[in-house]
Scaffold this motif. Structure first.
Motif: not given
Length: 392
Positions: A134, A160, A205, A224-225, A227, A229, A235
């Motif tokens: 990642g 997160r 996020q 993809g950064e 994430r 909750d 995505r």
């Protein structure tokens, strides 16, 4: 006798190269056998170091791997010549580690690019890719970089961060929490603006995590950064073309595909090209949405969008019309010596037929909170009753 750092690095390279030639896995027996074949006699402690070093050199980021794995690291940068800089959330600082020179930096960059399925050589002298773990990687070779190969690695966030975390860290003033929650609950479309590394993605996020569980979030990103909750996230990621420039799929195409996937919220991780046209069009056809954009200040956002949309053939007047109709709020984040955080909540308002971003709530560099001329418009957007966190 324990090997010095430069001697140890040389042994790692020798053993790594022999293992590659033999096609052996980097297990303890193979590493020990390769060391003996190279005429290197090691004690138990150095053998363990060597095993870790060879594994990092064959599967990880070589001697940079410990820096990438250190808690809080967000960026590791290698300049031409081997100087290493690290950002662990407090700004860039030089690392104690210095790579041995151009040969080591270039070999590492080429290997990482190959691990991501990309090519890095004289015919393709720069690369932007995502590694299997990642990590986002960028590298550029001489002669484009006259001082030597430059390598930039951005570490994906492991944790997160939610809105409570940002409040605890001081990134969001406590008085503004009800406002940010109301922006999400009222399904207002918003943009997060700021400079590189200012915390745009972190704030976006956190806010997406506040969306109702029954909503479907469709995220469109170059790498993809995000994430959030949230229980229902779809995505989509862009695909770069091959060395002939074929096979690429851009964000603009993915935004159009996302509209066919029944999104309750359409999110573009970073607006930086022609996808602005498609995002603005989506926000003007009944879709709630969000995204980030690079800008020095919130008031610079319309000008920035004009420049991006021009690459798609949109006139400034068309951008202004869609911005006024489709975007409600702009949240600006900035980095200071005290850290990263939200410094302005603004609204999009008309001025002489053009779109202007007007501050409603502002935070000065010393932390004082104030209001701006856009406050009444923000209140109308949020509805009544006005959240208690909005100054009156």
């Amino acid at each position: 006798m324990r090997l010095a750092e430069d001697e140890f690095a040389a042994v790692v390279e020798q053993v790594r190269d022999r293992i590659w030639r033999n096609g052996s896995p980097a297990d303890p027996a193979a590493v020990a056998a390769a060391a003996r074949a190279e005429g290197v006699v090691l004690g138990a402690a150095d053998l363990v170091r060597l095993l870790d070093g060879v594994r990092a050199a064959t599967a990880g980021a070589g001697r940079l791997q410990p820096l990438l794995e250190a808690e809080g690291t967000t960026d590791v940068l290698v300049n031409g010549g081997g100087g290493v800089w690290v950002d662990d959330g407090s700004g860039l600082r030089p690392a104690a580690l210095v790579l041995s020179g151009e040969a080591e930096v270039r070999a590492l960059a080429v290997r990482l690019a190959a691990g991501a399925g990309r090519r890095l050589d004289e015919a393709s002298p720069f690369v932007d890719a995502r590694l299997p773990d990642g990590t986002r990687m960028h590298a550029v070779l001489p002669p484009l970089a006259p001082d030597g190969t430059h390598l930039s690695l951005r570490v994906p966030a492991v944790r997160r961060f939610g809105l409570p975390d940002l409040l605890a860290a001081g990134a969001v003033p406590a008085a503004w929490e009800p406002v940010l929650r109301a922006v999400v609950e009222r399904r207002l479309s918003f943009l997060v603006s700021g400079g590189t590394g200012s915390g745009k993605t972190t704030l976006l996020q956190a806010l997406l995590g506040l969306a109702a569980p029954g909503e479907r979030l469709v995220l469109v990103e170059d790498s993809g950064e995000l994430r959030p909750d949230h229980p229902h996230v779809v995505r989509l990621e862009a695909r770069h073309g091959n060395v002939e420039g074929r096979g690429g799929v851009g964000l603009d195409a993915l935004v159009r595909q996302a509209l066919r996937m029944r999104p309750d919220r359409l999110v573009v991780g970073e607006c930086r090209g022609v996808e602005v046209r498609d995002l603005l069009a989506a926000l003007n056809t009944g879709h709630a949405g969000a995204g980030t954009v690079h800008a020095n200040t919130a008031s610079d956002v319309p000008t920035r969008l004009h420049a991006l949309a021009a690459t798609a053939g949109l006139a400034p007047s068309a951008v202004d019309a869609q911005l006024l109709a489709g975007v409600d709020v702009v949240l600006h984040v900035a980095r200071s010596r005290a850290g990263r955080g939200v410094v302005e909540i603004a609204v999009v308002a008309p001025e002489g037929g053009a779109a202007r971003v007007v501050p409603a709530l502002v935070r000065s560099p010393d932390g004082r909170l104030g209001t701006g001329p856009g406050l009444d418009r923000l209140r109308r957007r949020l509805g009544t009753p006005v959240p208690s966190g909005v100054p009156r």
